[in-house]
Write a protein that holds these residues in place. Structure first.
Motif, PDB file in Angstrom:
ATOM      1  N   ASN A 114       2.712   2.033  -3.151  1.00  0.00           N
ATOM      2  CA  ASN A 114       1.241   2.118  -4.479  1.00  0.00           C
ATOM      3  C   ASN A 114       0.979   3.731  -4.236  1.00  0.00           C
ATOM      4  N   THR A 115       0.982   4.061  -2.623  1.00  0.00           N
ATOM      5  CA  THR A 115       0.378   5.845  -2.792  1.00  0.00           C
ATOM      6  C   THR A 115       2.123   6.567  -3.028  1.00  0.00           C
ATOM      7  N   GLU A 157       0.841  -0.920  -0.145  1.00  0.00           N
ATOM      8  CA  GLU A 157       0.160   0.032   0.319  1.00  0.00           C
ATOM      9  C   GLU A 157       1.045   1.031   0.058  1.00  0.00           C
ATOM     10  N   GLN A 210       8.892  11.618  -6.687  1.00  0.00           N
ATOM     11  CA  GLN A 210       9.218  10.926  -6.369  1.00  0.00           C
ATOM     12  C   GLN A 210      10.291  10.274  -7.207  1.00  0.00           C
ATOM     13  N   LEU A 258       3.328   5.020  -5.775  1.00  0.00           N
ATOM     14  CA  LEU A 258       3.560   5.399  -7.131  1.00  0.00           C
ATOM     15  C   LEU A 258       2.593   6.558  -7.604  1.00  0.00           C
ATOM     16  N   GLU A 259       1.840   6.459  -6.791  1.00  0.00           N
ATOM     17  CA  GLU A 259       0.510   7.612  -7.709  1.00  0.00           C
ATOM     18  C   GLU A 259       0.330   9.279  -7.532  1.00  0.00           C
ATOM     19  N   TRP A 260       1.918   9.324  -6.293  1.00  0.00           N
ATOM     20  CA  TRP A 260       2.726  11.023  -6.794  1.00  0.00           C
ATOM     21  C   TRP A 260       3.408  11.108  -8.129  1.00  0.00           C
TER      22      TRP A 260
END
Length: 168
Positions: free
Chosen positions: A6-7, A3, A16, A9-11
């Motif tokens: 995945n969080t 989780e 990143q 990777l959404e940034w």
């Protein structure tokens, strides 16, 4: 854990990248500290390791002393030797990396072993060219190191490698 990944990777990519750069910087700083500390600990485990550690340290201070005395030829000679010593560790690290990449596809744990061996040798090479403490005058520090070397190897002269004689 997935989780969190995945969080992240959404940034946005810029965040990143900054996070990745910060992580690599942290690994570098921690690796340098661990390498320096382990070098001191290992040098205290055997007389031969301590002698090698002190000789390398003396070479750095001899180069610093020559640089401060504007003896550019000796300073360049010492710097070349120190860089050469660090390159040996660099090449050993690259060999570990190549072996880890080669055999990691067959047996995954060998890839990890190769990467760890590579990091060890890279940090070892980095320790050779790290900056020395400049708060103590180089001549005083060289004298202290020579006294320690004389205690460790009473039958040999500390000038046997010729570096100290050239630099002082």
């Amino acid at each position: 854990m997935t989780e969190l990944i995945n969080t992240i990777l959404e940034w946005p990519l810029i965040i990143q990248g900054a996070l990745g750069s910060g992580l690599f910087w942290l690994v570098l700083v921690i690796g340098q500290r661990i390498s320096a500390l382990s070098g001191k600990v290992i040098s205290q485990r055997s007389t031969e390791n301590e002698i090698n550690y002190l000789r390398d340290l003396r070479d750095k201070y001899v180069g610093l002393k020559a640089h401060h005395e504007n003896n550019v030829q000796v300073a360049n000679y010492i710097a070349t030797g120190i860089i050469y010593k660090s390159l040996r560790s660099l090449f050993k690290g690259l060999i570990w990396l190549a072996l880890g990449l080669s055999f990691g596809s067959i047996i995954p744990v060998l890839g990890v072993v190769g990467f760890v061996g590579c990091l060890y040798h890279m940090f070892k090479g980095l320790a050779v060219v790290q900056e020395v403490d400049k708060s103590i005058p180089p001549a005083d520090r060289i004298r202290e190191i020579d006294e320690k070397l004389e205690q460790l190897e009473p039958n040999k002269s500390s000038n046997s490698d010729g570096v100290n004689a050239a630099g002082s």
